[in-house]
Design an enzyme around this catalytic site. Structure first.
Site, PDB file in Angstrom:
ATOM      1  N   ASN A  98      24.167 162.120  -9.849  1.00  0.00           N
ATOM      2  CA  ASN A  98      25.397 161.323  -9.894  1.00  0.00           C
ATOM      3  C   ASN A  98      26.085 161.436  -8.534  1.00  0.00           C
ATOM      4  O   ASN A  98      26.639 162.484  -8.205  1.00  0.00           O
ATOM      5  CB  ASN A  98      26.314 161.834 -11.004  1.00  0.00           C
ATOM      6  CG  ASN A  98      27.603 161.025 -11.106  1.00  0.00           C
ATOM      7  OD1 ASN A  98      27.851 160.117 -10.321  1.00  0.00           O
ATOM      8  ND2 ASN A  98      28.434 161.358 -12.078  1.00  0.00           N
ATOM      9  N   PHE A 157      28.762 160.091  -7.517  1.00  0.00           N
ATOM     10  CA  PHE A 157      30.208 159.866  -7.565  1.00  0.00           C
ATOM     11  C   PHE A 157      30.978 161.006  -8.219  1.00  0.00           C
ATOM     12  O   PHE A 157      32.185 161.123  -8.036  1.00  0.00           O
ATOM     13  CB  PHE A 157      30.510 158.573  -8.342  1.00  0.00           C
ATOM     14  CG  PHE A 157      29.718 157.392  -7.876  1.00  0.00           C
ATOM     15  CD1 PHE A 157      29.961 156.812  -6.649  1.00  0.00           C
ATOM     16  CD2 PHE A 157      28.699 156.867  -8.669  1.00  0.00           C
ATOM     17  CE1 PHE A 157      29.212 155.727  -6.208  1.00  0.00           C
ATOM     18  CE2 PHE A 157      27.959 155.778  -8.247  1.00  0.00           C
ATOM     19  CZ  PHE A 157      28.216 155.204  -7.012  1.00  0.00           C
ATOM     20  N   GLU A 213      23.639 154.552 -10.505  1.00  0.00           N
ATOM     21  CA  GLU A 213      24.464 153.540  -9.845  1.00  0.00           C
ATOM     22  C   GLU A 213      25.643 153.079 -10.698  1.00  0.00           C
ATOM     23  O   GLU A 213      26.546 152.420 -10.194  1.00  0.00           O
ATOM     24  CB  GLU A 213      23.592 152.334  -9.500  1.00  0.00           C
ATOM     25  CG  GLU A 213      22.418 152.682  -8.579  1.00  0.00           C
ATOM     26  CD  GLU A 213      21.479 151.506  -8.385  1.00  0.00           C
ATOM     27  OE1 GLU A 213      21.662 150.474  -9.077  1.00  0.00           O
ATOM     28  OE2 GLU A 213      20.559 151.610  -7.544  1.00  0.00           O
ATOM     29  N   ASP A 223      29.984 167.696 -16.119  1.00  0.00           N
ATOM     30  CA  ASP A 223      29.822 167.668 -17.571  1.00  0.00           C
ATOM     31  C   ASP A 223      29.613 166.253 -18.099  1.00  0.00           C
ATOM     32  O   ASP A 223      28.898 166.051 -19.083  1.00  0.00           O
ATOM     33  CB  ASP A 223      31.052 168.294 -18.244  1.00  0.00           C
ATOM     34  CG  ASP A 223      31.157 169.788 -17.955  1.00  0.00           C
ATOM     35  OD1 ASP A 223      30.119 170.423 -17.706  1.00  0.00           O
ATOM     36  OD2 ASP A 223      32.286 170.316 -17.971  1.00  0.00           O
ATOM     37  N   GLY A 227      30.143 168.802 -10.325  1.00  0.00           N
ATOM     38  CA  GLY A 227      31.258 168.080 -10.929  1.00  0.00           C
ATOM     39  C   GLY A 227      32.582 168.747 -10.632  1.00  0.00           C
ATOM     40  O   GLY A 227      32.690 169.591  -9.738  1.00  0.00           O
TER      41      GLY A 227
END
Length: 534
Positions: A135, A137, A168, A194, A236
């Site tokens: 991920n 982002f 994406e 998470d 995260g």
């Protein structure tokens, strides 16, 4: 050398003459200083590493030196091999360490090299091919960088092949898991927080149930566990699941747990509403305080990670409480209790014993001897609540090292249901502060905790569509608020915080599925600093 016969030699480690032994029966590599003739006896300065924690062994092109007549001189020929292994560091972190063993006898070094490689090849629990989701982002947007710099080199060292998917959009990983042929993979790796793990969890469980023909929308359905393990590389904002299962939020530590093939079974909670699956949860399912926080923070994503602090303060000052009824089925099969002070450590006896007792209970039901859920009595609690929390794990994180329920267990087939009744702001603040210290969080008159395997919640007012008791005779809602003047009950309903996602349906039916998923982890080690020296 026989298959179970120990191997012992005298080799050089750095500039020190050492006795080195490998005991295949114990799967342990040891070495200790041996300045005199012979191997000698290991003393307090002996070093050891389990074979299970050796990453790889490789031949080394080394020009060693050995002492002669009190001086160091270059060897004419030197043969060496390097052992890459796990080294424990502070705060339950793991590091990759290297130890190089040298000797003048080429055949002896090759014997050691081959013997160690044979030992590693016999470890069938280790993954060879992984599907990695990144991920880019999540958190501070460092997922791709963390993987490339800290994780990928370790996977390459361990000869693990990977297929990397950089997500994406939302649900990209979930959709990929539904569409991809998973037979060629030994596991899945999640690089993110998470939320990313939750998405992969839903994709993995959903695909497994579809293949097995299980209806996920049936609350009483027995879900089928997946053969694939999931590894979490923390990238995260909170990384609660990683912290609660490994004990640290460190990318290298998590990567090493994946490489050595650790396995940890974990409970999963299913959340249903009106006969439809809403979500799965592995950490926190919270109504009231934590539900309001996540609902408010979703509107403030432009603030970044600080939005959680802002929404938390705002929710605390609002001090809303919500009226409703909680009905739960106590987890009588479990060995422990939420207040016994026994955390879930690696190799947890409580999880192992509780699972055995749950399986015996299910066998009795299967053979028609009894249906435990029909025989056991449901408990009902009604009132006004500031928060209703259900935790499958301690929900620990760096800010709250002990978590919301310090004695919650990862794989005992139960959830800790925490009910915080209406109280003053000051008392609620005292309760929250105890999440950050060593005091008993449940030692308040307005707090009660139960270990359950199922529970239901219906909210007030009674006329609300989510607050009505269903036609199967389940407990209905509690009494309405009698205050006509404005009070802390001014909001009729809250939302559920399900592992950081908002569930807008207040009425839910929740069930714990024992050890439904497997992680590349071993649980938190009780005494990490007392491991053998490396």
């Amino acid at each position: 050398m026989g298959a179970a016969e120990p191997l012992r030699s005298v080799l050089w480690v750095k500039r020190q003459r050492c006795a080195v032994s490998l005991d295949p029966a114990r799967a342990l590599l040891r070495w200790w200083p041996s300045p005199g003739p012979g191997a000698g006896v290991p003393g307090a300065d002996a070093c050891a590493v389990p074979v299970a924690e050796i990453i790889t062994v490789e031949e080394t092109d080394s020009h060693g030196r050995h002492p002669g007549s009190g001086k160091w001189r270059k060897m004419e020929t030197c043969f060496a091999f390097t052992v890459h292994c796990v080294k424990r560091a502070r705060r339950r972190r793991w590091k990759c360490a290297q130890v190089t063993f040298c000797g003048a006898d080429e055949q002896l070094c090759r014997l050691w090299l081959q013997t160690l490689r044979d030992q590693l090849d016999s470890l069938t629990c280790r993954p060879k091919h992984l599907l990695v989701f990144i991920n880019p982002f999540g958190g501070k947007g460092q997922g791709k960088r963390i993987y490339e710099r800290k994780v990928a080199p370790l996977f390459a060292l361990a000869a693990i092949s990977t297929e990397v998917v950089v997500t994406e959009r939302a649900n990209h990983a979930k959709e990929t898991l539904y569409e991809t042929n998973m037979d060629k993979y030994d596991g899945i790796v999640c690089v993110g927080g998470d939320g990313t793990f939750s998405e992969i969890l839903h994709g993995l469980i959903g695909r497994t149930q579809r293949s097995a023909g299980v209806d996920q929308n049936e609350p009483r359905a027995a879900l089928v566990p997946s053969r694939l393990r999931v590894g979490i590389i923390p990238a995260g904002s909170t990384d609660c699941v990683c912290y609660s299962t490994v004990g640290a939020t460190d990318a290298e530590t998590s990567a090493l747990h994946i490489i050595v093939g650790d396995s940890l079974a974990m409970d999963v909670t299913s959340v249903h509403h009106n006969g439809a699956l809403l979500r799965y949860s592995v950490s926190l399912l919270g109504y009231g305080f934590y539900g309001d926080i996540i609902k408010d923070s979703e509107k403030k994503r432009w603030m970044g990670l600080v939005r959680y602090n802002f929404s938390g303060l705002k929710t605390f000052l609002s001090h809303h409480c919500y009226e409703g009824t909680v009905s739960f089925l106590p987890a009588q099969h479990t060995v422990g209790s939420p207040r016994d002070g026994k955390p879930c450590w690696a190799g947890c006896f409580v999880c192992r014993q509780s699972k055995q007792q749950l399986e015996e209970e299910q066998k009795r039901t299967l053979y028609g001897l009894e249906n435990s859920e029909e025989v056991e009595e449901w408990k009902v609690v009604s009132g006004k609540f500031l928060a209703i929390n259900a935790t499958n794990m301690s929900c620990a994180c760096p800010r709250s090292p002990r978590g919301l329920s310090p004695a919650a267990h990862l794989g005992d087939g139960s959830s800790d249901l925490i009910l915080i009744r209406k109280c003053s702001r000051f008392n609620f603040l005292r309760f929250l502060v105890r999440h950050t210290n060593q005091c008993d969080q449940f030692d308040f008159t307005f707090v009660e905790v139960h270990r359950v395997k199922r529970f239901q919640f219906v909210s007030k007012p009674a006329g609300d569509e989510d607050g009505e008791a269903d036609a199967r005779g389940k407990p209905g809602p509690g009494l309405g608020c009698s205050h006509r003047a404005p009070c802390c009950c001014q909001a009729s309903r809250s939302s559920w915080n399900c592992d950081g996602e908002v569930l807008h349906s207040a009425a839910v039916e929740v069930r714990v599925h024992c050890q439904l998923v497997q992680l590349f982890a071993r649980g938190i080690e009780e005494n990490p600093n007392q491991e053998p020296r490396r």
